[in-house]
Design a protein around this motif. Sequence first.
Motif, PDB file in Angstrom:
ATOM      1  N   ASN A  71       0.828  -1.203   0.000  1.00 46.65           N
ATOM      2  CA  ASN A  71       0.000   0.000   0.000  1.00 46.65           C
ATOM      3  C   ASN A  71       0.867   1.259   0.000  1.00 46.65           C
ATOM      4  OD1 ASN A  71      -2.602   1.092  -0.103  1.00 46.65           O
ATOM      5  ND2 ASN A  71      -2.506   1.577   2.067  1.00 46.65           N
ATOM      6  N   ILE A  72       1.937   1.245   0.773  1.00 42.97           N
ATOM      7  CA  ILE A  72       2.837   2.398   0.804  1.00 42.97           C
ATOM      8  C   ILE A  72       3.530   2.557  -0.546  1.00 42.97           C
ATOM      9  CG2 ILE A  72       4.937   3.312   1.868  1.00 42.97           C
ATOM     10  CD1 ILE A  72       3.974   1.956   4.485  1.00 42.97           C
ATOM     11  N   ALA A  73       3.962   1.460  -1.145  1.00 41.39           N
ATOM     12  CA  ALA A  73       4.619   1.522  -2.454  1.00 41.39           C
ATOM     13  C   ALA A  73       3.670   2.050  -3.522  1.00 41.39           C
ATOM     14  CB  ALA A  73       5.132   0.139  -2.838  1.00 41.39           C
ATOM     15  N   ARG A  74       2.403   1.734  -3.395  1.00 39.47           N
ATOM     16  CA  ARG A  74       1.409   2.252  -4.353  1.00 39.47           C
ATOM     17  C   ARG A  74       1.351   3.770  -4.293  1.00 39.47           C
ATOM     18  NH1 ARG A  74      -4.213   3.289  -3.964  1.00 39.47           N
ATOM     19  NH2 ARG A  74      -4.139   2.640  -1.784  1.00 39.47           N
ATOM     20  N   TYR A  75       1.346   4.322  -3.090  1.00 39.56           N
ATOM     21  CA  TYR A  75       1.317   5.782  -2.953  1.00 39.56           C
ATOM     22  C   TYR A  75       2.609   6.418  -3.461  1.00 39.56           C
ATOM     23  CZ  TYR A  75      -3.064   6.005  -0.411  1.00 39.56           C
ATOM     24  OH  TYR A  75      -4.389   5.942  -0.071  1.00 39.56           O
ATOM     25  N   ILE A  76       3.732   5.759  -3.235  1.00 42.13           N
ATOM     26  CA  ILE A  76       5.003   6.289  -3.738  1.00 42.13           C
ATOM     27  C   ILE A  76       4.998   6.294  -5.257  1.00 42.13           C
ATOM     28  CG2 ILE A  76       7.479   5.818  -3.910  1.00 42.13           C
ATOM     29  CD1 ILE A  76       7.392   4.938  -0.986  1.00 42.13           C
TER      30      ILE A  76
ATOM     31  N   MET B 197       7.619   9.759   3.045  1.00 45.48           N
ATOM     32  CA  MET B 197       7.059   9.921   4.391  1.00 45.48           C
ATOM     33  C   MET B 197       5.542  10.109   4.337  1.00 45.48           C
ATOM     34  SD  MET B 197       7.662   9.941   7.598  1.00 45.48           S
ATOM     35  CE  MET B 197       9.367  10.275   7.897  1.00 45.48           C
ATOM     36  N   GLU B 198       5.085  10.907   3.390  1.00 44.88           N
ATOM     37  CA  GLU B 198       3.644  11.124   3.237  1.00 44.88           C
ATOM     38  C   GLU B 198       2.947   9.835   2.797  1.00 44.88           C
ATOM     39  OE1 GLU B 198       0.956  13.928   0.421  1.00 44.88           O
ATOM     40  OE2 GLU B 198       2.755  14.837   1.303  1.00 44.88           O
ATOM     41  N   ALA B 199       3.596   9.089   1.910  1.00 41.64           N
ATOM     42  CA  ALA B 199       3.035   7.816   1.453  1.00 41.64           C
ATOM     43  C   ALA B 199       2.933   6.826   2.606  1.00 41.64           C
ATOM     44  CB  ALA B 199       3.893   7.244   0.337  1.00 41.64           C
ATOM     45  N   ALA B 200       3.938   6.821   3.479  1.00 41.32           N
ATOM     46  CA  ALA B 200       3.905   5.913   4.633  1.00 41.32           C
ATOM     47  C   ALA B 200       2.768   6.282   5.580  1.00 41.32           C
ATOM     48  CB  ALA B 200       5.240   5.949   5.364  1.00 41.32           C
ATOM     49  N   LEU B 201       2.550   7.552   5.786  1.00 43.41           N
ATOM     50  CA  LEU B 201       1.456   7.978   6.668  1.00 43.41           C
ATOM     51  C   LEU B 201       0.098   7.636   6.067  1.00 43.41           C
ATOM     52  CD1 LEU B 201       2.827  11.439   7.845  1.00 43.41           C
ATOM     53  CD2 LEU B 201       2.590   9.361   9.208  1.00 43.41           C
ATOM     54  N   LYS B 202      -0.073   7.916   4.771  1.00 41.89           N
ATOM     55  CA  LYS B 202      -1.342   7.585   4.113  1.00 41.89           C
ATOM     56  C   LYS B 202      -1.580   6.072   4.091  1.00 41.89           C
ATOM     57  CE  LYS B 202      -1.764  11.387   0.812  1.00 41.89           C
ATOM     58  NZ  LYS B 202      -1.742  11.700  -0.640  1.00 41.89           N
TER      59      LYS B 202
ATOM     60  N   SER C 288       9.619   1.781   5.688  1.00 41.21           N
ATOM     61  CA  SER C 288       9.230   2.049   4.301  1.00 41.21           C
ATOM     62  C   SER C 288       9.477   3.503   3.932  1.00 41.21           C
ATOM     63  CB  SER C 288       7.755   1.711   4.093  1.00 41.21           C
ATOM     64  OG  SER C 288       7.538   0.343   4.274  1.00 41.21           O
ATOM     65  N   ALA C 289       9.206   4.411   4.868  1.00 42.65           N
ATOM     66  CA  ALA C 289       9.446   5.838   4.599  1.00 42.65           C
ATOM     67  C   ALA C 289      10.929   6.120   4.415  1.00 42.65           C
ATOM     68  CB  ALA C 289       8.894   6.681   5.744  1.00 42.65           C
ATOM     69  N   ARG C 290      11.771   5.365   5.075  1.00 43.27           N
ATOM     70  CA  ARG C 290      13.221   5.571   4.962  1.00 43.27           C
ATOM     71  C   ARG C 290      13.844   4.837   3.783  1.00 43.27           C
ATOM     72  NH1 ARG C 290      15.057   9.800   7.793  1.00 43.27           N
ATOM     73  NH2 ARG C 290      14.146   9.818   9.863  1.00 43.27           N
ATOM     74  N   ILE C 291      13.341   3.654   3.460  1.00 44.45           N
ATOM     75  CA  ILE C 291      14.003   2.796   2.478  1.00 44.45           C
ATOM     76  C   ILE C 291      13.403   2.909   1.083  1.00 44.45           C
ATOM     77  CG2 ILE C 291      14.504   0.398   1.889  1.00 44.45           C
ATOM     78  CD1 ILE C 291      14.700  -0.147   4.901  1.00 44.45           C
TER      79      ILE C 291
ATOM     80  N   PRO D  62      10.907   6.343  -5.027  1.00 41.23           N
ATOM     81  CA  PRO D  62      10.198   6.222  -6.307  1.00 41.23           C
ATOM     82  C   PRO D  62      11.115   5.660  -7.382  1.00 41.23           C
ATOM     83  CG  PRO D  62      10.419   8.541  -5.656  1.00 41.23           C
ATOM     84  CD  PRO D  62      10.997   7.704  -4.560  1.00 41.23           C
ATOM     85  N   SER D  63      10.522   4.883  -8.286  1.00 42.11           N
ATOM     86  CA  SER D  63      11.317   4.292  -9.352  1.00 42.11           C
ATOM     87  C   SER D  63      11.665   5.349 -10.393  1.00 42.11           C
ATOM     88  CB  SER D  63      10.563   3.139  -9.996  1.00 42.11           C
ATOM     89  OG  SER D  63       9.375   3.618 -10.590  1.00 42.11           O
ATOM     90  N   ALA D  64      12.734   5.122 -11.128  1.00 41.78           N
ATOM     91  CA  ALA D  64      13.181   6.083 -12.140  1.00 41.78           C
ATOM     92  C   ALA D  64      12.241   6.091 -13.336  1.00 41.78           C
ATOM     93  CB  ALA D  64      14.596   5.746 -12.571  1.00 41.78           C
ATOM     94  N   GLN D  65      11.698   4.927 -13.676  1.00 47.44           N
ATOM     95  CA  GLN D  65      10.794   4.842 -14.816  1.00 47.44           C
ATOM     96  C   GLN D  65       9.360   4.902 -14.323  1.00 47.44           C
ATOM     97  OE1 GLN D  65      11.690   1.159 -16.627  1.00 47.44           O
ATOM     98  NE2 GLN D  65      13.623   1.838 -17.501  1.00 47.44           N
ATOM     99  N   ARG D  66       8.583   5.794 -14.902  1.00 46.19           N
ATOM    100  CA  ARG D  66       7.181   5.908 -14.536  1.00 46.19           C
ATOM    101  C   ARG D  66       6.262   5.597 -15.713  1.00 46.19           C
ATOM    102  NH1 ARG D  66       6.194   7.908  -9.534  1.00 46.19           N
ATOM    103  NH2 ARG D  66       7.846   9.121  -8.616  1.00 46.19           N
ATOM    104  N   ALA D  67       6.808   4.950 -16.719  1.00 43.49           N
ATOM    105  CA  ALA D  67       5.994   4.622 -17.890  1.00 43.49           C
ATOM    106  C   ALA D  67       4.907   3.632 -17.500  1.00 43.49           C
ATOM    107  CB  ALA D  67       6.875   4.032 -18.978  1.00 43.49           C
ATOM    108  N   ALA D  68       3.742   3.784 -18.104  1.00 45.83           N
ATOM    109  CA  ALA D  68       2.594   2.947 -17.740  1.00 45.83           C
ATOM    110  C   ALA D  68       2.845   1.478 -18.028  1.00 45.83           C
ATOM    111  CB  ALA D  68       1.354   3.429 -18.472  1.00 45.83           C
ATOM    112  N   GLY D  69       3.527   1.186 -19.126  1.00 36.40           N
ATOM    113  CA  GLY D  69       3.732  -0.202 -19.497  1.00 36.40           C
ATOM    114  C   GLY D  69       5.076  -0.764 -19.106  1.00 36.40           C
TER     115      GLY D  69
END
Length: 131
Positions: free
Chosen positions: A20-25, A32-37, A97-100, A103-110
């Motif tokens: 869930n945290i990775a989804r927000y990231i 940090m915001e993603a971890a809280l959400k 999770s907030a520390r480690i 975001p990935s370098a590639q954000r392409a949909a596919g």
Amino acid sequence: MALTISTGFVVDDAIVMIENIARYIEMGDPPMEAALKGAEQIGFTILSLTVSLIAVLIPLLFMGDVVGRLFREFAVTSQSTIIVSAVVSLTLTPMMSARILRPSAQRAAGSRLQSLGARLREHDRLLWPGR
């Protein structure tokens, strides 16, 4: 036996939180915001899973005879690890999770599907070299 079964509970709670945290990231939130959400959104689910698993094991504590003595140890060990799993999943996992996580370098949909396709092709090439 109880520790073996409880390992699955510990890993399961942490995986749900991290996903869930990775989804927000991946959606662009800072870690940090993603971890809280993520912790806020999944916290009640983990708490309800913990309570229901403990409730299922309570009857084992009150069984009688020799079988009851064997299952009592199983129930206490399982309940203890389930509680520890909930505490770790609600506190330590979001913090780490907030520390480690980054975001990935590639954000392409596919990009994930392309990566999966490349892995499958490599897998097929290794299994059937003549094809």
